[in-house]
Design a protein around this motif. Sequence first.
Motif, PDB file in Angstrom:
ATOM      1  N   LYS A   2       0.843  -1.203   0.000  1.00 24.14           N
ATOM      2  CA  LYS A   2       0.000   0.000   0.000  1.00 24.14           C
ATOM      3  C   LYS A   2       0.869   1.241   0.000  1.00 24.14           C
ATOM      4  O   LYS A   2       1.967   1.253   0.550  1.00 24.14           O
ATOM      5  N   ILE A   4       0.587   5.695   0.342  1.00 20.07           N
ATOM      6  CA  ILE A   4      -0.209   6.920   0.512  1.00 20.07           C
ATOM      7  C   ILE A   4       0.623   8.088  -0.003  1.00 20.07           C
ATOM      8  O   ILE A   4       1.776   8.271   0.404  1.00 20.07           O
ATOM      9  N   LEU A  22      -4.773   7.046  -1.355  1.00 22.76           N
ATOM     10  CA  LEU A  22      -4.382   5.706  -0.892  1.00 22.76           C
ATOM     11  C   LEU A  22      -4.409   4.775  -2.097  1.00 22.76           C
ATOM     12  O   LEU A  22      -5.384   4.760  -2.866  1.00 22.76           O
ATOM     13  N   ALA A  40       1.247   1.001   5.130  1.00 27.02           N
ATOM     14  CA  ALA A  40       1.366   1.781   3.892  1.00 27.02           C
ATOM     15  C   ALA A  40       2.660   2.582   3.870  1.00 27.02           C
ATOM     16  O   ALA A  40       3.067   3.145   4.881  1.00 27.02           O
TER      17      ALA A  40
END
Length: 470
Positions: A2, A4, A22, A40
């Motif tokens: 992940k 961001i 995201l 993330a």
Amino acid sequence: MKKIIKNGTLVTAADTFQGELLIEDGKITQIGSNLSAVGAEIIDAKGCLVFPGGIDPHTHLDMPFGGTVTKDDFETGTIAAAFGGTTTVIDFCLTNRGKPLKNAIQTWHEKAKGKASIDYSFHLMISEINDDVLNELPQVIDEEGITSFKVFMAYKNVFQADDETLFRTFVTAKELGALVMVHAENGDVIDYLTNKALKEGNTDPIYHALTRPPELEGEATGRAARFAGLAGSHLYVVHVSCADAAERIAEARSKGYEVWGETCPQYLVLDQSCLEKPNFEGAKYVWSPPLREKWNQEALWNALKSGTLQTFGSDQCSFDFKGQKELGLGDFTKIPNGGPMIEDRLTILFSEGVKKGRISLNQFVDLTSTRAAKLFGLFPKKGTIAIGADADLVIFDPNAERILSAKTHHMAVDYNAFEGMKVTGEPVSVMVRGEFVVREKQFVGTPGSGQYLKRAKYNTPLAESERLSI
Ligand SMILES: [Zn+2]
């Protein structure tokens, strides 16, 4: 993994706003503020713009032309594209008369396979309409997802199709749900003028431009637009280079014809005088349509601003000066046509367009990405920042200043058509489906990781509000 993206200014074709993204499994899953997700990676885009990856609707990679092949293939071409902020290219698959279309498409798949670092798709050249072609086209659309056809009105005895073929392509494309793209120049008259020039001993690169005057582009553009209108079909005019052609598009649109137009960086910042450079260097600027007298540039900028032209392609088609362009020493008709444009497409439009107040930032995104995604059946998976869209993103420093040069570019070709040009703005990091291809100006991608994109059928994106505004 992940990710961001924080602190950047998000830009779409419609909006500019502070926000965070995201990214999960290659897609944008949230847009907001103070986003968090366990595990993330945080990417700081402070001071930068974040916009959808460029879609270049017009490239020729690994393409044979005039006894040679373009210097950039799908490997070097897509790496250079990524450095320039482009995350998808749509390349032109050339076909051969009398041969199955599927053979040509297979050839193009093989060119790209294992090489492309960004996503890609193909347009299909149509050079004849007969029962074999008509039988094959539905599969081209349904199985290959190729929903745009290209017809050449120029390059007599090479690529050129006659008017019947062009008209029948419009009719067929309408039935099947494809968009017809046209190279609009009158090849018959050009053929006469070039032969005449050679007979008179006029062999220098400048005669490439002088034998392809803007009237012949305007005429062909108007003819194609009328055919499209008569067939109730739709037309996309590639590489509009001059006021005459832009006027024909505006005229067609005012009649309600569904006609779209593309221009390219070279026509906005270079002009016909480049072809007069000494020591045969004019050959570096030989492509078709040719560069025009400088006053046309203002007409093109106005056409971009007003919406008469809606997309911005590169027409990437690179040949080395040494050994390739030089094939035309003593005969301009033997200079391979094309230039290295894939890398500097976004930067030139940003620097010359947005920074100089000629177009808005949102128009820039529309021209370089969103509109092409809509016209060529990739939207909304590609071409915008939206939940569920592929995380094809550019983190762009709008204040970086640099000089364009062959010394620093990533194309395989030995010159840069914009050599020495000072520009403002630079892609810093570029991701395709959530994975960095360029990170902090370093290539971190993998040749072969680019995916082939099957595209949706052409579906008129001409909204009611746009109909009223043209
Ligand atoms: Zn082209």
